[in-house]
Design a protein around this motif. Structure first.
Motif, PDB file in Angstrom:
ATOM      1  N   ALA A 289       0.710  -1.198  -0.085  1.00 26.02           N
ATOM      2  CA  ALA A 289       0.076   0.044   0.056  1.00 26.02           C
ATOM      3  C   ALA A 289       0.876   1.240   0.036  1.00 26.02           C
ATOM      4  N   ALA A 290       0.318   2.394  -0.396  1.00 27.19           N
ATOM      5  CA  ALA A 290       1.078   3.663  -0.458  1.00 27.19           C
ATOM      6  C   ALA A 290      -0.078   4.723  -0.285  1.00 27.19           C
ATOM      7  N   TYR A 291       0.146   5.804   0.212  1.00 27.16           N
ATOM      8  CA  TYR A 291      -0.706   6.932   0.500  1.00 27.16           C
ATOM      9  C   TYR A 291      -0.089   8.322   0.333  1.00 27.16           C
ATOM     10  N   HIS A 292      -0.810   8.957  -0.541  1.00 25.05           N
ATOM     11  CA  HIS A 292      -0.391  10.296  -0.795  1.00 25.05           C
ATOM     12  C   HIS A 292      -0.906  11.537   0.101  1.00 25.05           C
ATOM     13  N   THR A 300      -3.738   0.438  -2.868  1.00 24.38           N
ATOM     14  CA  THR A 300      -3.460  -0.757  -2.287  1.00 24.38           C
ATOM     15  C   THR A 300      -3.351  -1.850  -3.467  1.00 24.38           C
ATOM     16  N   GLY A 301      -2.380  -2.677  -3.266  1.00 21.22           N
ATOM     17  CA  GLY A 301      -2.060  -3.827  -4.051  1.00 21.22           C
ATOM     18  C   GLY A 301      -2.282  -5.198  -3.827  1.00 21.22           C
ATOM     19  N   SER A 330       5.390  -4.389  -4.396  1.00 19.81           N
ATOM     20  CA  SER A 330       5.635  -3.267  -3.974  1.00 19.81           C
ATOM     21  C   SER A 330       4.751  -1.940  -4.700  1.00 19.81           C
ATOM     22  N   VAL A 331       4.539  -0.883  -4.060  1.00 16.63           N
ATOM     23  CA  VAL A 331       3.530   0.211  -4.649  1.00 16.63           C
ATOM     24  C   VAL A 331       4.385   1.515  -3.981  1.00 16.63           C
ATOM     25  N   SER A 332       4.214   2.452  -5.017  1.00 20.22           N
ATOM     26  CA  SER A 332       4.925   3.928  -4.648  1.00 20.22           C
ATOM     27  C   SER A 332       4.204   5.030  -5.412  1.00 20.22           C
ATOM     28  N   ILE A 333       4.081   6.194  -4.806  1.00 16.13           N
ATOM     29  CA  ILE A 333       3.248   7.344  -5.544  1.00 16.13           C
ATOM     30  C   ILE A 333       4.289   8.488  -5.484  1.00 16.13           C
ATOM     31  N   ASN A 334       4.458   9.112  -6.771  1.00 10.88           N
ATOM     32  CA  ASN A 334       5.638  10.143  -6.789  1.00 10.88           C
ATOM     33  C   ASN A 334       4.799  11.777  -6.022  1.00 10.88           C
ATOM     34  N   CYS A 335       5.741  12.591  -5.872  1.00 15.22           N
ATOM     35  CA  CYS A 335       5.271  13.544  -4.885  1.00 15.22           C
ATOM     36  C   CYS A 335       4.259  14.353  -5.261  1.00 15.22           C
TER      37      CYS A 335
END
Length: 899
Positions: A289-292, A300-301, A330-335
């Protein structure tokens, strides 16, 4: 010779967490024991020339984007400069680390291992004896810690655990918050996230449940401790540390159920909501998971390859999509929150998705199984690879991206090659077909088959690109087809064992075939395919290769020897005993030593350098050997990998892995929860029960030298490795004498003696000085200077021009130079064509790349101009129509008035 590691292709993601850089335009992906940086705006990929001892499991980026911490499977860490691309410091955490995270202010970083969280002072800009200084150790969870998240002001951080609890710790000992334990879940905590500028928290567990926690205190409401308590505690710590060799740091012990007195006047959390992702009732593990925080976007993956986008805190579903049939690791969000990166370790996939436009920014995947063969295009711009997964992939050497994948083969690909024009790729496979692919339309336009189904083990195409040949593994025959018609021309029989290798003479229509029957046969294509010669060897022949000028044949056999033959006269001209140079490692389960095992090993791939003076050899080992053909001596040995996650890397048996019952490698750890393979209850058909941890063995399957002579490539267990010429500062003068100095060169240039200045600059051989001298020549004088250059320096100027094209912006000026040199000295250069071929091909590759870039830009501009003209024309017609309609209305009104 090319000796500097320049890139890793064919593998884009293995395991570990993906991270976007500070500006959000580049993505850092762990690839085995290295890291690759994908520049998404410029469409380029670079693999840094540094490596850990084992596979990387987590990467932590500093907020300013200058430093990264890489941690491998055993807990060994490297502090890396992303600007200098070098290792600054090494550290060992003694246990496997699950995650690492820098604080937003960049002053601290936290790592999680076992059931503790360790906070260290972040390495600063000043010189320090120890870059990793332990500040605090946080205890609390009963089981292993899994994830970390910081508040925006770096005052607190949260840690998730496998014991289904989440702990909030203060980075400092705040009066109203030292630690706080949160429950509410029924499975392992996968991720936890703070809300923006708040202590409110979201926790996500593996059973796809989300808890929303509200805090009764704002971040500004955290009170510092009274100075008396802090001073007393500091004194006791200093007394303890006097007897320790290194400072141990402060310890904070959290309690899951503190007493009422301990919780009085402290921060309190309350659960305000609990949401579930799997509303249909299907059991699907949430894996990442990743959160902005700014856009409140949660990604969520899942183990099934599906991902969800939700808006928090209301849990509104924005988007749901299946991007793979493998677990999203893996999960990632950019800025900016626009791009989302996904890594699937099962297939080695890396995807970057723009969720608003619902389009891919990047979609790359390596070969699922190991790569078996490779080939360079004639201009050295592309590399084609074939793998055991039956895929044929084409890679761009300048961008390191795969731009086309052919999936027509139904079994493993054994050999690939380009035709001489560079627009057709041929591949042989164990499915009994040889296929031809067109690089203009990206399609399979020819399929060559044999009368009876045969498994093809090798492939060769002649210099004209008209005759295609493939060797069979089971019928011991060689099949010859016509590229034009696709018809089978002949079947060459005569070998008594499987055909192991084929090679066409670059200068003549002569085919060399190697077989396990201890012979190499030479077939004349122009004389009814008769056997011209048979070369008899002492052992099974594994590989043959012609020298680029076609005058010599190299043969590698099973006894570890490389023999060189004058094939015209069928005379052996030399041999190299290479078995001891191969230096094989010992596998974990081997009963014999590496030295004994090496006696039965040999080279399985050979390749001449572009000038034909050296030969590369590789096999079942981590080493690639380069021999000088004339002197028959070993010039250099390349260790292609230092990754101990692969088997057969160690020369000697590791005694620490031995017990009284045998090797620790025999112990089956089973398919644990780490890899998303849950052991199901009886009757539940889920999870691969045959899943086992295994270590792939290090090997080199294919070697090829670039036609430009500036790089060579090897397909290995780790991927496709490329080594190129060292571009560093090397003082390598040529025919230097006492008067050749930079000041004298500048003086000659000032006197406008351009030819003399160029010759002097090449004698000193300083690249910047050569560039300065050549760029000082006026464009109208280039013709005169080129005609007066000695033959020896024409070649050197051409080589300089080829390398200058790659970096210089003076495109037209250098094109004038290249055109004049080739027009004036073309006839003389033809006589030395074999020696000059790598330089000319390097020049062609550089010009071709510029041509493609400029032509794309021109086409785009033409399209835009046409579009603008069409719109203006349309508007003009519209205006004209409006004017005529207005005139008609006026006429109608006038006529009505008159009536």
């Amino acid at each position: 010779l090319p000796s500097q590691f320049s890139g890793l292709l064919g593998t884009v993601y293995r395991r570990g967490n993906l991270s976007f850089t500070r500006d959000g335009s580049a993505l850092i992906s762990p690839v085995g024991n290295r890291i690759s940086v994908f520049d998404l705006k410029n469409n380029k990929c670079e693999t840094y020339p540094l490596a850990t001892r084992l596979n990387i499991v987590c990467v932590g980026l500093s907020p300013d984007g200058t430093l990264a911490i890489l941690i491998d499977e055993e807990g060994a860490a490297l502090l890396v400069s992303l600007i200098g691309k070098c290792v600054i410091h090494q550290f060992y955490f003694h246990k496997p680390v699950h995650s690492v995270s820098f604080s937003p202010d960049g002053k601290k970083f936290v790592i999680t291992k076992d059931n503790v969280a360790l906070m260290y002072h972040a390495p600063g800009r000043k010189r320090e004896f120890n870059a990793f200084v332990l500040d605090k150790t946080y205890y609390g969870p009963y089981d292993e810690t899994t994830c970390i998240d910081w508040t925006d002001d770096s005052k607190c951080f949260a840690v998730g655990s496998k014991d289904m609890s989440t702990w909030v710790f203060g980075a400092e000992r705040w009066a109203n918050l030292i630690y706080y334990s949160l429950g509410g879940h029924k499975d392992i905590i996968v991720a936890c996230f703070f809300e923006e500028n708040s202590l409110d928290l979201y926790t996500i567990s593996q059973d796809a449940a989300l808890c929303v926690w509200q805090c009764d205190t704002e971040l500004d409401g955290l009170k510092p401790r009274p100075p008396k308590d802090a001073a007393r505690e500091k004194n006791t710590e200093e007394n303890d540390e006097e007897f320790l060799e290194e400072p141990k740091g402060e310890e904070i012990h959290g309690k899951a159920n503190p007493s009422e007195q301990e919780t009085r006047d402290k921060v309190k959390y309350s659960r305000v909501a609990k949401y579930f992702f799997n509303k249909e009732g299907d059991f699907n593990n949430l894996t990442s998971a990743a959160y902005h925080k700014k856009t409140h976007l949660l990604v969520t993956g899942f183990a099934s390859g599906i991902f969800h986008l939700h808006e928090l805190p209301d849990f509104n579903l924005i988007h749901s999509l299946s991007i793979s049939d493998q677990r999203i690791a893996s999960v990632s969000i950019n800025c900016t929150g626009d791009w989302i990166a996904f890594g699937c370790s099962g297939l080695g996939q890396l995807l970057v998705w723009e969720w608003q436009s619902e389009s891919y920014v990047l979609k790359q995947q390596g070969h699922f199984n190991s790569m078996v063969s490779l080939a360079y295009s004639p201009d050295g711009q592309y590399i084609v690879t074939g793998g055991e997964d039956g895929k044929v992939k084409v890679w761009n050497t300048s961008s390191s991206f795969c731009f086309v994948t052919f999936t027509e083969h139904t079994s493993g690909v054994t050999a690939v090659t380009f035709t001489s024009n560079g627009y057709v790729i041929l591949s042989a496979s164990l499915d009994g077909t040889v296929r031809a692919f067109d690089l203009h339309r990206y399609r399979n336009f020819r399929t060559f088959t044999s009368p009876r189904p045969s498994q093809f083990s090798c492939l060769a195409v002649d210099s004209s690109g008209e005759i295609v040949s493939a060797g069979s593994q089971d019928s011991f025959e060689i099949f010859i087809w016509s590229m034009q018609s696709g018809r089978l021309l002949d079947v060459l029989s005569g070998h008594e064992g499987p055909i192991s290798s084929l090679s066409f003479n670059p200068m003549k229509s002569v085919l060399a075939s190697a077989s396990w029957d201890k012979t190499v046969k030479l077939w004349d294509m122009l004389d009814s395919w008769r056997t011209k010669e048979t070369l008899i060897l002492n052992s099974d022949v594994l590989v043959v290769a012609f020298r680029p000028d076609g005058k010599e044949l190299a043969v590698a056999s099973l006894n570890g020897q490389i023999t060189f033959w004058d094939h015209e006269n069928a005379v052996q001209t030399g041999s190299i005993e290479g078995r001891h140079d191969l230096q094989m490692g010992r596998k974990e389960l081997d009963k014999i030593t590496a030295k004994q095992a090496a006696k039965g090993k040999s080279f399985t791939t050979l390749c001449y350098s572009a000038d034909g003076q050296s030969i590369l050899a590789g096999g079942l080992s981590k080493f690639v050997c380069i021999y000088n053909v004339k002197e028959q001596i070993l010039m250099k040995k390349f260790e292609i990998s230092c990754n101990f996650s692969l088997d057969a890397m160690e020369e000697y048996l590791d005694r620490r892995k031995m017990t009284e019952f045998g090797s620790m490698a025999l112990i089956d750890e089973g398919g644990g929860g780490d890899d998303g393979v849950a052991i199901p209850l009886p009757g539940v058909k889920r999870g691969d029960m045959s899943y086992r941890h295994f270590k792939p063995e290090i090997r080199v399957t294919c070697l090829r030298f670039s036609p430009t002579g500036r790089s060579w490539a090897a397909t290995t267990t780790e991927g496709l490795l490329i080594y190129s010429l060292d571009s560093g500062l090397i003082f390598d003068p040529f025919e230097l004498d006492i008067d050749i100095t930079p000041s004298n060169i500048h003086k000659t240039l000032h006197q406008k003696e351009y030819t003399k200045a160029i010759i002097m600059a090449f004698k000193l051989n300083e690249k910047k000085l050569i560039q300065e001298v050549i760029e000082a020549v006026p464009s109208n004088e280039v013709d005169v200077v080129c005609s007066s250059l000695p033959d020896l320096y024409v070649e050197k100027v051409l080589e300089f021009l080829a390398s200058a094209f790659e970096i210089s912006c003076h495109l037209e000026f250098y094109l004038i130079w290249a055109h004049k040199l080739l027009m004036l000295h073309g006839q003389k250069l033809k006589t030395r064509s074999v020696k000059l071929l790598p330089v000319i091909q390097f020049l062609q590759k550089s010009i071709q790349r510029h041509f493609e870039d400029v032509s794309k830009l021109c086409e785009w501009n033409i399209y835009n101009i046409k579009y603008a003209l069409a719109i203006s024309k349309q508007r003009g017609m519209k205006r004209l129509a409006e004017e005529t309609s207005v005139d008609e209305d006026d006429l109608d009104s006038d006529s009505d008035y008159l009536m």
